[in-house]
Write a protein that holds these residues in place. Sequence first.
Motif, PDB file in Angstrom:
ATOM      1  N   LEU A 127       0.175  -3.844  13.098  1.00 15.86           N
ATOM      2  CA  LEU A 127      -0.648  -2.637  12.980  1.00 15.86           C
ATOM      3  C   LEU A 127      -0.193  -1.774  11.810  1.00 15.86           C
ATOM      4  O   LEU A 127      -1.015  -1.219  11.073  1.00 15.86           O
ATOM      5  N   GLU A 128       1.121  -1.658  11.642  1.00 19.89           N
ATOM      6  CA  GLU A 128       1.647  -0.864  10.526  1.00 19.89           C
ATOM      7  C   GLU A 128       1.275  -1.497   9.192  1.00 19.89           C
ATOM      8  O   GLU A 128       0.877  -0.811   8.252  1.00 19.89           O
ATOM      9  N   ARG A 129       1.370  -2.816   9.110  1.00 18.89           N
ATOM     10  CA  ARG A 129       0.999  -3.517   7.875  1.00 18.89           C
ATOM     11  C   ARG A 129      -0.499  -3.420   7.606  1.00 18.89           C
ATOM     12  O   ARG A 129      -0.943  -3.271   6.470  1.00 18.89           O
ATOM     13  N   GLU A 130      -1.295  -3.495   8.671  1.00 22.59           N
ATOM     14  CA  GLU A 130      -2.755  -3.403   8.543  1.00 22.59           C
ATOM     15  C   GLU A 130      -3.148  -2.004   8.078  1.00 22.59           C
ATOM     16  O   GLU A 130      -4.058  -1.837   7.251  1.00 22.59           O
ATOM     17  N   ARG A 131      -2.461  -0.998   8.598  1.00 25.86           N
ATOM     18  CA  ARG A 131      -2.769   0.390   8.224  1.00 25.86           C
ATOM     19  C   ARG A 131      -2.547   0.631   6.744  1.00 25.86           C
ATOM     20  O   ARG A 131      -3.239   1.436   6.127  1.00 25.86           O
ATOM     21  N   ASN A 132      -1.607  -0.083   6.163  1.00 25.39           N
ATOM     22  CA  ASN A 132      -1.311   0.064   4.740  1.00 25.39           C
ATOM     23  C   ASN A 132      -2.003  -1.001   3.894  1.00 25.39           C
ATOM     24  O   ASN A 132      -1.670  -1.167   2.718  1.00 25.39           O
ATOM     25  N   SER A 133      -2.945  -1.722   4.510  1.00 17.70           N
ATOM     26  CA  SER A 133      -3.762  -2.732   3.798  1.00 17.70           C
ATOM     27  C   SER A 133      -2.899  -3.766   3.090  1.00 17.70           C
ATOM     28  O   SER A 133      -3.125  -4.107   1.927  1.00 17.70           O
ATOM     29  N   GLY A 183      -1.525  -8.803   7.801  1.00 17.65           N
ATOM     30  CA  GLY A 183      -1.766  -7.659   8.665  1.00 17.65           C
ATOM     31  C   GLY A 183      -1.605  -7.952  10.141  1.00 17.65           C
ATOM     32  O   GLY A 183      -0.710  -8.688  10.557  1.00 17.65           O
ATOM     33  N   THR A 215       8.161   2.549   8.544  1.00 20.53           N
ATOM     34  CA  THR A 215       7.480   3.849   8.605  1.00 20.53           C
ATOM     35  C   THR A 215       8.407   4.996   8.220  1.00 20.53           C
ATOM     36  O   THR A 215       8.272   5.589   7.157  1.00 20.53           O
TER      37      THR A 215
END
Length: 222
Positions: A22-28, A32, A129
Amino acid sequence: MSTQQIVLRLVLACLLGGLIGLERERNSRPAGFRTNILVSVGATLIMIVSIKMRLMFNNPQVDPGRIAAQVVSGVGFLGAGTIIREGFSVKGLTTAAGLWAVAGIGLALGAGFHVSAITATGLVIITLTVLNQVEQNLYNINRKYTLRIKAFDQPGGLGKIGSVLSENEVIIKDVSMEQCYDEPNIYINLRIKKPKNVGRNELLTSLTELQGVIEIEIEKVD
């Protein structure tokens, strides 16, 4: 190892891998949400299979770590696919390292080390994060920008722009140029690192005053 234990480990692998994803997806990022889940669940399953094979054959010479060890090298190829070279810089190293960590978390879960896996997941999320913000404050990384300058196609134009940036202690991380369609002009694309003491408007004014510069677009890089 009971069926309930196997299911619990796989479900935990899905949840923990998903949290990091989720953290990787949030930062595109290239790898992800789903990618991290698949790596975590896959590593867990491989470790479970390795242990079950050891129990199935009941042979002390069967090493349950031999199959699982291939995850460590195998995930390296997957991580290499997330590393992208852009000009003189390299992107994706953190994502690749994250995949490697997620694979380790999966192996730990597959072996039954639930506390270790959960603790490692928490530390990885904190690293991606909280420590990311600390790093930005310490090294001023949040002052990265992209510049897109439209200028006349004439000799020495890029050198003048470089001189202005150098006078303002701006570091050029990458540069590329492209020709404008149906115009005798060019676009100069730069990725820069600007010190805190140099104002954005001040820098734009200095560049705009250069002969041959038509327009400038600036955007902050997250």
